[in-house]
Each structure stands twice: as structure tokens, then as C-alpha cells.
Design an enzyme around this catalytic site. Structure first.
Site, short mmCIF file in Angstrom:
data_model
loop_
_atom_site.label_atom_id
_atom_site.label_comp_id
_atom_site.label_asym_id
_atom_site.label_seq_id
_atom_site.Cartn_x
_atom_site.Cartn_y
_atom_site.Cartn_z
N ASP A 32 0.80 -1.18 -0.07
CA ASP A 32 0.01 0.06 0.12
C ASP A 32 0.98 1.21 -0.01
OD1 ASP A 32 -3.30 0.45 1.36
OD2 ASP A 32 -1.88 2.04 0.78
N ASP A 68 -2.94 -3.18 -2.72
CA ASP A 68 -3.78 -1.87 -2.94
C ASP A 68 -3.53 -1.83 -4.37
OD1 ASP A 68 -5.14 0.36 -2.39
OD2 ASP A 68 -3.08 1.38 -2.46
N MET A 102 -4.66 1.39 -5.94
CA MET A 102 -4.15 2.65 -6.43
C MET A 102 -2.98 3.03 -5.81
SD MET A 102 -7.34 4.94 -7.54
CE MET A 102 -8.20 4.96 -6.30
N ASP A 151 20.55 -64.99 -17.24
CA ASP A 151 21.43 -64.34 -17.87
C ASP A 151 21.68 -64.70 -19.30
OD1 ASP A 151 24.68 -63.05 -16.84
OD2 ASP A 151 24.39 -64.14 -18.84
N ILE A 152 21.69 -63.58 -20.16
CA ILE A 152 21.74 -63.80 -21.66
C ILE A 152 23.12 -64.39 -22.05
CG2 ILE A 152 21.53 -62.61 -23.90
CD1 ILE A 152 19.92 -60.52 -22.51
N GLU A 209 23.16 -57.58 -18.11
CA GLU A 209 22.12 -58.33 -19.08
C GLU A 209 21.83 -59.71 -18.12
OE1 GLU A 209 25.23 -60.27 -18.13
OE2 GLU A 209 24.98 -61.36 -20.03
P1 GH3 Z 1 28.04 -65.42 -20.67
O1 GH3 Z 1 27.32 -66.21 -21.78
O2 GH3 Z 1 28.95 -66.03 -19.92
O3 GH3 Z 1 26.85 -64.71 -19.94
O4 GH3 Z 1 28.66 -64.34 -21.74
P2 GH3 Z 1 28.47 -62.79 -21.82
O5 GH3 Z 1 29.02 -62.38 -22.83
O6 GH3 Z 1 26.80 -62.90 -21.97
O7 GH3 Z 1 28.73 -62.43 -20.49
P3 GH3 Z 1 29.75 -61.15 -19.89
O8 GH3 Z 1 29.39 -60.92 -18.32
O9 GH3 Z 1 31.12 -61.44 -20.56
O10 GH3 Z 1 29.28 -59.85 -20.67
C1 GH3 Z 1 28.17 -59.21 -20.41
C2 GH3 Z 1 28.04 -57.90 -21.46
O11 GH3 Z 1 26.96 -57.32 -21.27
C3 GH3 Z 1 29.18 -56.92 -20.95
C4 GH3 Z 1 28.45 -55.63 -20.97
O12 GH3 Z 1 29.23 -54.70 -21.79
C5 GH3 Z 1 27.24 -55.84 -21.66
N1 GH3 Z 1 26.19 -54.96 -20.84
C6 GH3 Z 1 25.86 -54.66 -19.83
N2 GH3 Z 1 24.72 -54.01 -19.46
C7 GH3 Z 1 24.64 -53.48 -20.85
C8 GH3 Z 1 23.71 -52.47 -21.48
O13 GH3 Z 1 22.84 -51.97 -20.74
N3 GH3 Z 1 23.44 -52.25 -22.77
C9 GH3 Z 1 24.40 -53.01 -23.47
N4 GH3 Z 1 24.35 -52.95 -24.89
N5 GH3 Z 1 25.21 -53.98 -23.02
C10 GH3 Z 1 25.32 -54.41 -21.64
MG MG Z 2 25.76 -63.13 -20.28
MG MG Z 3 26.37 -61.55 -16.98
#
Ligand code: GH3
Ligand code: MG
Ligand code: MG
Length: 457
Positions: free
Chosen positions: A9, A53, A55, A326-327, A369
Site C-alpha cells: 500500500d 492495494d 491505487m 543371464d543372456i 544382461e
Molecule cells: P555369458 O554367456 O558367460 O553370460 O557371456 P556374456 O558375454 O553374456 O557375459 P559377460 O558378462 O562377459 O558380458 C556381459 C556384457 O553385457 C558386457 C557388457 O558390456 C554388456 N552390458 C551390460 N549392460 C549393458 C547394457 O545396458 N546395454 C548393452 N548394450 N550392453 C550391456
Molecule cells: Mg551373459
Molecule cells: Mg553376465
């Protein structure tokens, strides 16, 4: 509730008077003499309420100051009450159109001022809490930078629920709000859209408007719904009662159409802002438990889920099983096609996990993985069967990944473990699954090994 109020004000006597009245109610008071100063102080001091206020000689007037405060992202959530000696409808509508929450004429009725101040401040406490949580979410990186707040600020079309029994008044309100909003009258037509705010007449004869407001405030779906109460002029007691019960705003009869439109816009803007903050908080919670690459649960969530399940199993409850997946030769996939293709494989792999597990199972990315699936109420032998079914689903059809000429044959190795009782822990359970996984790898990969006391399938 204590709060900081900015009093603006040009006349010292007016500032002093308000300062004294507000001080008596234990509010902390800041003062400013001019519009520009008010805008600056609002930005710097972030008061909880601004009494402005109209004004003020020289520089900008109260309307303009209000507009600037409401236009700035850092101050627009601060409620503003415009105070003026001009008791005409035009000034009032102008004030509300500038974005003010309320307009009061001098000499100020203390009771009315305190009631409005209290209700606006308690509303702001909720917004502040949401804003603070959002800000910390942004700092932690679980909420992205605010891109849509401005947009929310502009959106003004909403669904209005009208609770009234006076036909003339209903027509008046419908005609005032119909151009911008969808108005539905309670009991007349079924509207499936959830309302953005409600208008409740407390002068109705066929129902008790106060009771309606009280119910809406305490009921879950309507608890946050803004309410505009319609009251009789000169019935201050009922207006105060409506505010006390939780109405966010008041309008007197006969309803002025422009005033209603302005109040509706303010209520709606606030509602949108709150909705947006709540929604972003929900998202941030979800982000906090989700793995960004695959959309599966992350390790933090997994650990939080698994611990109580193992404990319950240990106390004689039903068993819980896990599989660690595990892949195989994933590194080769990265090395041959690059990291982006590797990521795409992980996403497709995760999608297969998610679609080939039961709804009651939790699929999580354990890291890299490696994935872990928690199977509540599942014995070791059933878990081994499920793991082998999953393994077959993964290798049965190759992965089609964009950007590479040939689909990829992907396999996985899986270790399975089941809670054993006798002081078992989540760490020990996962460790046994990891031992199974190690054996599966050593045994040639693309296989399941159960460490459950049973033979793997
Ligand atoms: P194994 O059959 O004995 O499991 O062999 P592998 O090659 O699958 O296993 P290793 O542990 O030697 O390798 C795993 C790989 O996964 C290494 C790493 O760079 C990769 N990795 C981990 N996280 C990621 C991700 O988020 N993206 C990508 N593209 N790769 C990833
Ligand atoms: Mg693997
Ligand atoms: Mg692994």
C-alpha cells in the site's frame, strides 16, 4: 497456522493498520509501497499471501502488479487479495481478471479478511508441499525439467459440477460458464467426465449446501476438488462457514457473470497446477522403481519386495522362488553390432520375460544382461518348470532388431532357487540361484539348473 504476508500500500497508515491486525494473528508481515517493489519482493521473499492495494501513484497499479505476479512461474502460485476503496463491480471484475483470488473493499472487514487469508494460506500449504516434493524429485533426476507447467497455466476449459436447486440461478451460471466450460447439473444429466471444480449453493432449499461441502471435503475422490460456494449477500456468517468447511472461494447472489467467469478461471488454473504436480509425483515414484532401459522393475524394488516374502516363508508361510537369468554370449552381440543393438536386444528380452511370466510374478532387471524373476507362493519344482518354459520361449524364435540384416538367435541360462526356511535370507536365496546359473553356463548354456533340492527340468 503462521505464515508470511506481503502488504502492499502506498499509504503508511494503511500499511501500519494491516501490519498490526495481521500481527495480532501471529502472521509475519512484509511491506512494500509500490507495485514494482511488490513484484520484486514477491520473487525474492516468496510470501504465502499478498494483500495488494490498487491505487498507488507513480509506476504500475495493483492490477498490473497482480498480473505480473501471476505471470511469473516462481510467484504465480502465491495467492493475491486485492484491496481497494472502489466498491464498484467493474473494479472487482478487473481485479479478478488480473488473476487475484479475492477482492475486498476498504474499510476492510477484519473477520472476512482473516477467513479468506486463512483459507488461501492453507491451500497454499498443500501446493508448497507438492512443489517441494517435485523440486526434490527434479534434483534426484527422477522428474524431468518442467516443460508442461506453462501449458497447464493456459488451459482453462474444464468440467463444472453444479449443485443447486434454483432454476434461475442454474440458467445464469450455465450461460456465464457455458462458453468456456462444460457445466453439468447434479441430478439432471449423467456426466461421465470427472469434474474440475464444483459450484455449491448454500442457499438451496431442498438440500443442505454445507453438508454437501463437508462431504466433498472428506470423501476420497472429491477431497481435492475446488469448491465455489454461492451465498446470499450480507450473510457473512454463512460465507465464513462455507470457507471454514473447505470451500475455496465464495460468490454472492445474484451471481455476476463476469465475476463468476474470472473466479472459475482462477480455481481451474489452481486445480490444473495441482493435478500436474500430483501426476508428476506419481510418475516420479514409478520412475524410482523402474529400470529405464527395459521398463521392468529395478533392483531397488526387487530387494524391497523379496525381503518380506523370504521372511514370511521362513516363518512357515508359503515358499518363494526366484530365477536368475543371464543372456548367453551377450558381449559378442555388443561387439559385433554395437551397443545400441545390444540395448534393443535387452529390451526385446525384457518384453519376453514380462509376457511369459504370471501376473503375480515380479520381473526385474538385476543389472547388465541379468534378470531376476520373483515367484511368490511357488515351490522349487514348479519354478524350474516355469524357468524351462521361459528358456524355450526365448530361443524358440529369433530376435528381430531394427538396423541389422539378420534376426539374432538369443539364448539364456537360468539358475533357480527356492526359499528353504531355517533362517534363509534374500541374499542367500539369490546366491543359490546364482550358483545354479553358474552351473548352467558351465554345462553349455541355454539351460536351467535348479538349486532347490529337486532336479531341474
Ligand atoms: P555369458 O554367456 O558367460 O553370460 O557371456 P556374456 O558375454 O553374456 O557375459 P559377460 O558378462 O562377459 O558380458 C556381459 C556384457 O553385457 C558386457 C557388457 O558390456 C554388456 N552390458 C551390460 N549392460 C549393458 C547394457 O545396458 N546395454 C548393452 N548394450 N550392453 C550391456
Ligand atoms: Mg551373459
Ligand atoms: Mg553376465
Amino acid at each position: 497456522m503462521s505464515a508470511r504476508i506481503l502488504v502492499v500500500d502506498d499509504l503508511e497508515a494503511n500499511r501500519r493498520l494491516l501490519e498490526a491486525k495481521l500481527g495480532e494473528q501471529y502472521y509475519e508481515v512484509l511491506t512494500a509501497q509500490r507495485g514494482e517493489e511488490a513484484v520484486q519482493l514477491a520473487k525474492r521473499e516468496r510470501p504465502d499471501l499478498i494483500l495488494l492495494d490498487v491505487m498507488m501513484p507513480g509506476g504500475i497499479d495493483g492490477y498490473e502488479a497482480c498480473r505480473r505476479i501471476k505471470a511469473h512461474p516462481e510467484t504465480r502460485h502465491i495467492p493475491v487479495i486485492i484491496l481497494t476503496t472502489l466498491d464498484d463491480r467493474e473494479s472487482k471484475v478487473r481485479g479478478l481478471q488480473a488473476g487475484a483470488e479475492e477482492f475486498l473493499t476498504k474499510p476492510i472487514d477484519d473477520v472476512q479478511l482473516m477467513a479468506r487469508a486463512k483459507s488461501l494460506i492453507s491451500l497454499k500449504v498443500v501446493t508448497d508441499e507438492l512443489r517441494a516434493r517435485e523440486a526434490s524429485g527434479r534434483r534426484l533426476g527422477v522428474i524431468e525439467e518442467d516443460v508442461s507447467a506453462d501449458q497447464a497455466h493456459r488451459l482453462i476449459t474444464g468440467n463444472v459440477l453444479l449443485i443447486d436447486d434454483n432454476d434461475n440461478q442454474i440458467r445464469r451460471i450455465e450461460s456465464a460458464l457455458g462458453a468456456e466450460h462444460r457445466v453439468s447439473v447434479l441430478g439432471r444429466e449423467e456426466d461421465t467426465n470427472p469434474p474440475d471444480f464444483a459450484i455449491v449453493s448454500v442457499t438451496a432449499k431442498s438440500f443442505d449446501g454445507f453438508r454437501v461441502i463437508a462431504r466433498m471435503r472428506s470423501g476420497e475422490p472429491t477431497r481435492h476438488l475446488p469448491i465455489l460456494a454461492v451465498v446470499d449477500p450480507d450473510d457473512k456468517q454463512r460465507a465464513l462457514r462455507a470457507l471454514e468447511l473447505g470451500a475455496h472461494d465464495i460468490i454472492v447472489r445474484p451471481v455476476d457473470e463476469e465475476e463468476l467467469v474470472a473466479r472459475a478461471r482462477t480455481l481451474l488454473r489452481r486445480k490444473r497446477q495441482m493435478d500436474l504436480l500430483r501426476q508428476r509425483l506419481d510418475q516420479s515414484l514409478e520412475l524410482a522403481i523402474t529400470d529405464q532401459l527395459t521398463g521392468l522393475y529395478n533392483r531397488r524394488f526387487l530387494e524391497a519386495q523379496l525381503a518380506p516374502m523370504v521372511q514370511r516363508a521362513d516363518c512357515g508361510g508359503e515358499p518363494v522362488s526366484v530365477m536368475l537369468i543371464d543372456i548367453d554370449y551377450f558381449k559378442k552381440c555388443n561387439d559385433t553390432y554395437g551397443h545400441d543393438v545390444g540395448d534393443a536386444v535387452l529390451r526385446e528380452f525384457a518384453a519376453r520375460l514380462a509376457t511369459n511370466t504370471r501376473p503375480s510374478d515380479f520381473a526385474c532387471r538385476f543389472g547388465g544382461e541379468e534378470f531376476l524373476i520373483i515367484m511368490p507362493r511357488t515351490s522349487g519344482d514348479v519354478a524350474c518348470l516355469a524357468a524351462d518354459r521361459l528358456r524355450r520361449q526365448i530361443c524358440a524364435s529369433p530376435f528381430h532388431i531394427r538396423g541389422i540384416p539378420m534376426p539374432l538367435d538369443i539364448t539364456a541360462s537360468i539358475g533357480v532357487a527356492c526359499s528353504s526356511g531355517g533362517g534363509d535370507t534374500p541374499e542367500a536365496l539369490v546366491k543359490r540361484a546364482d550358483e545354479g546359473l553358474y552351473e548352467a553356463k558351465r554345462g553349455g548354456r541355454n539351460r536351467v539348473v535348479g538349486k532347490t533340492g529337486q532336479r531341474a527340468a
